[in-house]
Scaffold this active site. Sequence first.
Site, PDB file in Angstrom:
ATOM      1  N   GLU A  74       0.804  -1.220   0.000  1.00  0.00           N
ATOM      2  CA  GLU A  74       0.000   0.000   0.000  1.00  0.00           C
ATOM      3  C   GLU A  74       0.842   1.278   0.000  1.00  0.00           C
ATOM      4  O   GLU A  74       0.484   2.267  -0.639  1.00  0.00           O
ATOM      5  CB  GLU A  74      -0.967   0.000   1.195  1.00  0.00           C
ATOM      6  CG  GLU A  74      -2.109  -0.993   1.081  1.00  0.00           C
ATOM      7  CD  GLU A  74      -1.706  -2.428   1.413  1.00  0.00           C
ATOM      8  OE1 GLU A  74      -0.574  -2.637   1.915  1.00  0.00           O
ATOM      9  OE2 GLU A  74      -2.517  -3.348   1.163  1.00  0.00           O
TER      10      GLU A  74
ATOM     11  N   PHE B  57      -6.318  -0.419   4.977  1.00  0.00           N
ATOM     12  CA  PHE B  57      -4.950  -0.381   4.468  1.00  0.00           C
ATOM     13  C   PHE B  57      -4.547   1.005   3.979  1.00  0.00           C
ATOM     14  O   PHE B  57      -3.361   1.323   3.908  1.00  0.00           O
ATOM     15  CB  PHE B  57      -4.784  -1.386   3.324  1.00  0.00           C
ATOM     16  CG  PHE B  57      -5.128  -2.798   3.710  1.00  0.00           C
ATOM     17  CD1 PHE B  57      -4.718  -3.324   4.927  1.00  0.00           C
ATOM     18  CD2 PHE B  57      -5.861  -3.608   2.856  1.00  0.00           C
ATOM     19  CE1 PHE B  57      -5.029  -4.626   5.286  1.00  0.00           C
ATOM     20  CE2 PHE B  57      -6.178  -4.919   3.214  1.00  0.00           C
ATOM     21  CZ  PHE B  57      -5.771  -5.428   4.427  1.00  0.00           C
TER      22      PHE B  57
ATOM     23  N   ASP C 227     -14.709  -9.666   9.208  1.00  0.00           N
ATOM     24  CA  ASP C 227     -13.269  -9.496   9.430  1.00  0.00           C
ATOM     25  C   ASP C 227     -12.967  -8.881  10.787  1.00  0.00           C
ATOM     26  O   ASP C 227     -11.829  -8.942  11.266  1.00  0.00           O
ATOM     27  CB  ASP C 227     -12.651  -8.632   8.317  1.00  0.00           C
ATOM     28  CG  ASP C 227     -12.560  -9.384   6.999  1.00  0.00           C
ATOM     29  OD1 ASP C 227     -12.537 -10.621   7.024  1.00  0.00           O
ATOM     30  OD2 ASP C 227     -12.523  -8.723   5.948  1.00  0.00           O
TER      31      ASP C 227
ATOM     32  N   ARG D  59     -18.801  -1.359   2.020  1.00  0.00           N
ATOM     33  CA  ARG D  59     -18.633  -2.654   1.356  1.00  0.00           C
ATOM     34  C   ARG D  59     -19.948  -3.176   0.793  1.00  0.00           C
ATOM     35  O   ARG D  59     -20.006  -3.648  -0.349  1.00  0.00           O
ATOM     36  CB  ARG D  59     -18.078  -3.673   2.354  1.00  0.00           C
ATOM     37  CG  ARG D  59     -18.185  -5.129   1.910  1.00  0.00           C
ATOM     38  CD  ARG D  59     -17.681  -6.065   3.002  1.00  0.00           C
ATOM     39  NE  ARG D  59     -17.999  -7.449   2.704  1.00  0.00           N
ATOM     40  CZ  ARG D  59     -19.085  -8.079   3.141  1.00  0.00           C
ATOM     41  NH1 ARG D  59     -19.970  -7.415   3.883  1.00  0.00           N
ATOM     42  NH2 ARG D  59     -19.302  -9.348   2.842  1.00  0.00           N
TER      43      ARG D  59
END
Length: 324
Positions: free
Chosen positions: A58, A83, A123, A173
């Site tokens: 990244e 990230f 997650d 998302r």
Amino acid sequence: MSTEQLGDMRTEYSKALVAVGEEDPNIVVLGADTTDSLKTANFGKKFPKRFFNVGIAEANLVSVAAGLAYSGKTAFASTYAIFLPGRCVDQIRNAIAYPSPGDKNGLNVKLVVSHAGLSVGADGGSHQQIEDIAIMRAIPNMKVLVPADSVTVSKLTWTIAQQYGPFYMRMARSKTPIIHSDSQEFQIGKGITLRDGSDCTIAACGITVKIALDAAELLQQEGISCRVIDCFSVKPIDKELLEKAARETGSIVTCEEHNVMAGFGSRVSEVVSESYPVPIRRIGVQDKFGESARDNEIPQLFEKHGITSINIAKTVKEVRGQKQ
């Protein structure tokens, strides 16, 4: 059965990227091993020589985007929010925001991320980015956008492609309710009043805008009139609209899918306290990490953190009692 129309932010982002790429040959797109998930790979299929997947790196993603921008390109760099900025604040600050060639402020890089906030799901806390608004709004020259739906994503992608400078835009998302019509105009630095009201203002950003509208509807059934503002432009924020809301409704409740510490609600508090102080309450993650939740459990996770229409309605009633 609900007839609520849903839209996918990543799909609309992908479509808009291809469209702006057809209009402007200087558009380049970069990814970091998440190009299929973010659907930016579609740009690569259309323009393979203007598409760069740097892999799981990244910081390098940001640095390469900066180099391309310095050479005259308009660079869109995308991956997951945890990230970016999570792993590369130094590169964002010093390689994108700080360099200011000529009379320009920062480089022409657009950092567009997905999977922001608690709604990432299973997650868990390690991947639920709830600090990014705070981080990015504190960086000079950086503009911060938090769209409420897929229509906003599409319109803002076009806007930032045509406007010079570094931008950060965070997307959700999952599929989200469509709030805006295709005819709605979006201007950087301006909010949108979705519902008028006189008793209190609910200011929200991102997917919590729909929750704010639902709360206003609940309150209307009790005879309480709430103004609802979509503050998709967090930095710069619409100071004039917020001051007007403070003067006319006398109290404000904010809502965000982010830590309340230094986030969107904090920005609203800063603006209002300097112009026309009124009671303000901030709804969001209360300075704690999230936790794992499957897709069907996301509403329970939001409920645990108080990010619900019922809690907004309750908070509106409380803050109205503090009005002078």
